[in-house]
Design a protein around this motif. Structure first.
Motif, PDB file in Angstrom:
ATOM      1  N   ASP A 281      45.721 -51.387  13.062  1.00 27.26           N
ATOM      2  CA  ASP A 281      47.083 -51.045  12.686  1.00 27.26           C
ATOM      3  C   ASP A 281      47.707 -50.326  13.874  1.00 27.26           C
ATOM      4  O   ASP A 281      47.120 -49.383  14.406  1.00 27.26           O
ATOM      5  N   PRO A 282      48.888 -50.747  14.327  1.00 27.47           N
ATOM      6  CA  PRO A 282      49.507 -50.089  15.487  1.00 27.47           C
ATOM      7  C   PRO A 282      49.624 -48.581  15.333  1.00 27.47           C
ATOM      8  O   PRO A 282      49.419 -47.840  16.289  1.00 27.47           O
ATOM      9  N   GLU A 283      49.906 -48.102  14.147  1.00 27.18           N
ATOM     10  CA  GLU A 283      50.011 -46.659  13.937  1.00 27.18           C
ATOM     11  C   GLU A 283      48.652 -45.976  14.082  1.00 27.18           C
ATOM     12  O   GLU A 283      48.562 -44.880  14.630  1.00 27.18           O
TER      13      GLU A 283
ATOM     14  N   GLU B 207      61.628 -46.190  31.555  1.00 30.49           N
ATOM     15  CA  GLU B 207      62.147 -46.947  30.411  1.00 30.49           C
ATOM     16  C   GLU B 207      61.116 -47.037  29.289  1.00 30.49           C
ATOM     17  O   GLU B 207      61.444 -46.843  28.114  1.00 30.49           O
ATOM     18  N   GLU B 208      59.871 -47.308  29.640  1.00 32.95           N
ATOM     19  CA  GLU B 208      58.817 -47.394  28.628  1.00 32.95           C
ATOM     20  C   GLU B 208      58.637 -46.051  27.922  1.00 32.95           C
ATOM     21  O   GLU B 208      58.468 -46.006  26.697  1.00 32.95           O
TER      22      GLU B 208
ATOM     23  N   GLU C 111      59.321 -42.488  23.172  1.00 33.47           N
ATOM     24  CA  GLU C 111      59.955 -41.340  22.529  1.00 33.47           C
ATOM     25  C   GLU C 111      60.870 -41.758  21.386  1.00 33.47           C
ATOM     26  O   GLU C 111      61.104 -40.980  20.468  1.00 33.47           O
ATOM     27  N   ASN C 112      61.366 -42.990  21.434  1.00 32.47           N
ATOM     28  CA  ASN C 112      62.247 -43.502  20.379  1.00 32.47           C
ATOM     29  C   ASN C 112      61.485 -44.291  19.320  1.00 32.47           C
ATOM     30  O   ASN C 112      62.098 -44.977  18.508  1.00 32.47           O
ATOM     31  N   GLY C 113      60.138 -44.222  19.337  1.00 34.32           N
ATOM     32  CA  GLY C 113      59.361 -44.805  18.252  1.00 34.32           C
ATOM     33  C   GLY C 113      58.592 -46.070  18.552  1.00 34.32           C
ATOM     34  O   GLY C 113      57.925 -46.597  17.665  1.00 34.32           O
TER      35      GLY C 113
ATOM     36  N   GLU D 289      52.284 -51.419  22.453  1.00 31.69           N
ATOM     37  CA  GLU D 289      53.317 -52.341  22.930  1.00 31.69           C
ATOM     38  C   GLU D 289      53.716 -52.011  24.371  1.00 31.69           C
ATOM     39  O   GLU D 289      54.236 -52.871  25.076  1.00 31.69           O
ATOM     40  N   LEU D 290      53.487 -50.776  24.780  1.00 29.68           N
ATOM     41  CA  LEU D 290      53.966 -50.309  26.076  1.00 29.68           C
ATOM     42  C   LEU D 290      52.883 -50.240  27.146  1.00 29.68           C
ATOM     43  O   LEU D 290      53.165 -50.401  28.323  1.00 29.68           O
TER      44      LEU D 290
END
Length: 58
Positions: free
Chosen positions: A7-9, A31-32, A37-39, A44-45
């Motif tokens: 699970d990503p979380e 940018e990443e 910081e924006n969730g 993914e990063l």
């Protein structure tokens, strides 16, 4: 139902528990890091090598 550990979380929580903000920041572009910081999920990063290094303490 997600498989535990995939699970990503769950993965984000594990990465955040093992790495400081400075370590995470050093592995991302500006940018990443803003996306994070924006969730956005760390998986993914960060690339596979960075994730492996962070999880295994390298």
């Amino acid at each position: 139902m997600p498989v535990p550990g995939y699970d990503p979380e769950d993965l984000d929580e594990e990465l955040e528990a093992t790495a400081s903000d400075g370590e995470l920041r050093a592995r991302m572009t500006d940018e990443e890091f803003r996306e994070y910081e924006n969730g956005a999920h760390l998986i993914e990063l960060l690339d596979e090598e960075d994730i492996d290094d962070l999880l295994h303490g390298e």
